[in-house]
Design a protein around this motif. Structure first.
Motif, mmCIF file in Angstrom:
data_model
loop_
_atom_site.group_PDB
_atom_site.id
_atom_site.type_symbol
_atom_site.label_atom_id
_atom_site.label_comp_id
_atom_site.label_asym_id
_atom_site.label_seq_id
_atom_site.Cartn_x
_atom_site.Cartn_y
_atom_site.Cartn_z
ATOM 1 N N SER A 88 0.800 -1.226 0.000
ATOM 2 C CA SER A 88 0.000 0.000 0.000
ATOM 3 C C SER A 88 0.830 1.272 0.000
ATOM 4 O O SER A 88 0.320 2.339 -0.333
ATOM 5 N N CYS A 89 2.087 1.167 0.344
ATOM 6 C CA CYS A 89 2.956 2.337 0.436
ATOM 7 C C CYS A 89 3.908 2.390 -0.760
ATOM 8 O O CYS A 89 3.773 1.617 -1.707
ATOM 9 N N PRO A 95 4.416 -0.658 4.956
ATOM 10 C CA PRO A 95 2.994 -0.325 5.073
ATOM 11 C C PRO A 95 2.590 0.119 6.485
ATOM 12 O O PRO A 95 3.082 -0.420 7.485
ATOM 13 N N ASP A 99 -1.887 4.492 5.198
ATOM 14 C CA ASP A 99 -1.395 4.572 3.812
ATOM 15 C C ASP A 99 -2.485 4.970 2.817
ATOM 16 O O ASP A 99 -2.334 5.907 2.048
ATOM 17 N N GLY A 178 -3.332 -0.163 5.607
ATOM 18 C CA GLY A 178 -2.028 -0.480 5.034
ATOM 19 C C GLY A 178 -1.927 -1.985 4.892
ATOM 20 O O GLY A 178 -2.507 -2.730 5.702
#
Length: 214
Positions: A88-89, A95, A99, A178
């Motif tokens: 997600s990052c 994560p 995020d 995240g």
């Protein structure tokens, strides 16, 4: 009849060596004065992979053949860890629960879909995350972390988060998450053309996969 999906990851060691092709669809029309009109046909994108580049040994080759048999060629989908896009990052980050914004509370909505914002400006779209990796998902409401398994339940086959009584997001509270995730994927052909002697001589076979959209 529901579509077949084998909830198992393609061999990770091979997937991280795969080549990636990202497909988008746009219509480009040329006017008589030479100017162009461009329109997006797809808001999002679709990913294609060639896992032949990830093969390092004959053991890898046999592993792919066994997996191909298990999923029935093109018949069943499976989890694939995209070597370029699987969290997600940022690619080099870790994560965290803040995020990706996945929704805003309204007191009554209990179910939220995991998504990941992709692109910027007019090209921004929400990528649906339907195959999160169990044990890597963290969730926050208004910046406060919620506990997976008690405050909120995760369905790893859909990416749905179900908030439990007493933890349902209130009006205007931002819900974020995240996570690591896999891409639902299938083999792109019903056959594999592989020659072990050619492989051992350095010839890399093409083994195409394609992302499942839906």
């Amino acid at each position: 009849m529901p579509l077949c999906f084998v909830d198992e990851p393609f061999p990770l060691g091979i997937s991280f060596g795969a080549s990636v092709r990202v497909e988008k669809r746009a219509q480009v029309s040329s006017l008589l004065n030479g100017m162009e009109i461009r329109n997006a046909i797809w808001k999002g994108s679709r990913r294609h992979y060639d896992v032949g580049t990830g093969l390092r040994s004959s053991a890898d080759l046999h592993s792919v053949l066994g997996f191909f048999e298990k999923v029935g060629g093109r018949l069943c989908g499976f989890r694939f860890r995209d070597p370029m896009e699987h969290k997600s990052c940022a690619f080099d980050g870790v994560p965290s629960a803040t995020d990706a914004v996945i929704g805003v509370g309204d007191v009554t909505t209990t179910t939220f879909q995991l998504v990941k914002p992709v692109g910027v400006g007019a090209s921004l779209w929400q990528r649906k995350i339907s195959k999160p990796v169990v044990g890597t998902v963290s969730v926050a409401v208004a910046g406060m972390t919620k506990t997976i398994g008690s405050h909120v339940l995760l369905d790893p086959m859909t990416g749905h988060l179900e908030f439990q009584e007493g933890h349902i997001p209130l009006s205007e509270e931002v819900v974020s998450a995240g996570f690591f995730y896999d891409t639902p994927t299938r083999f792109e052909a019903d056959h594999l053309d592989i020659n072990l002697l050619h492989f051992e001589a350095g010839q890399v076979p093409s083994i195409p996969l394609v992302e499942i959209i839906g």
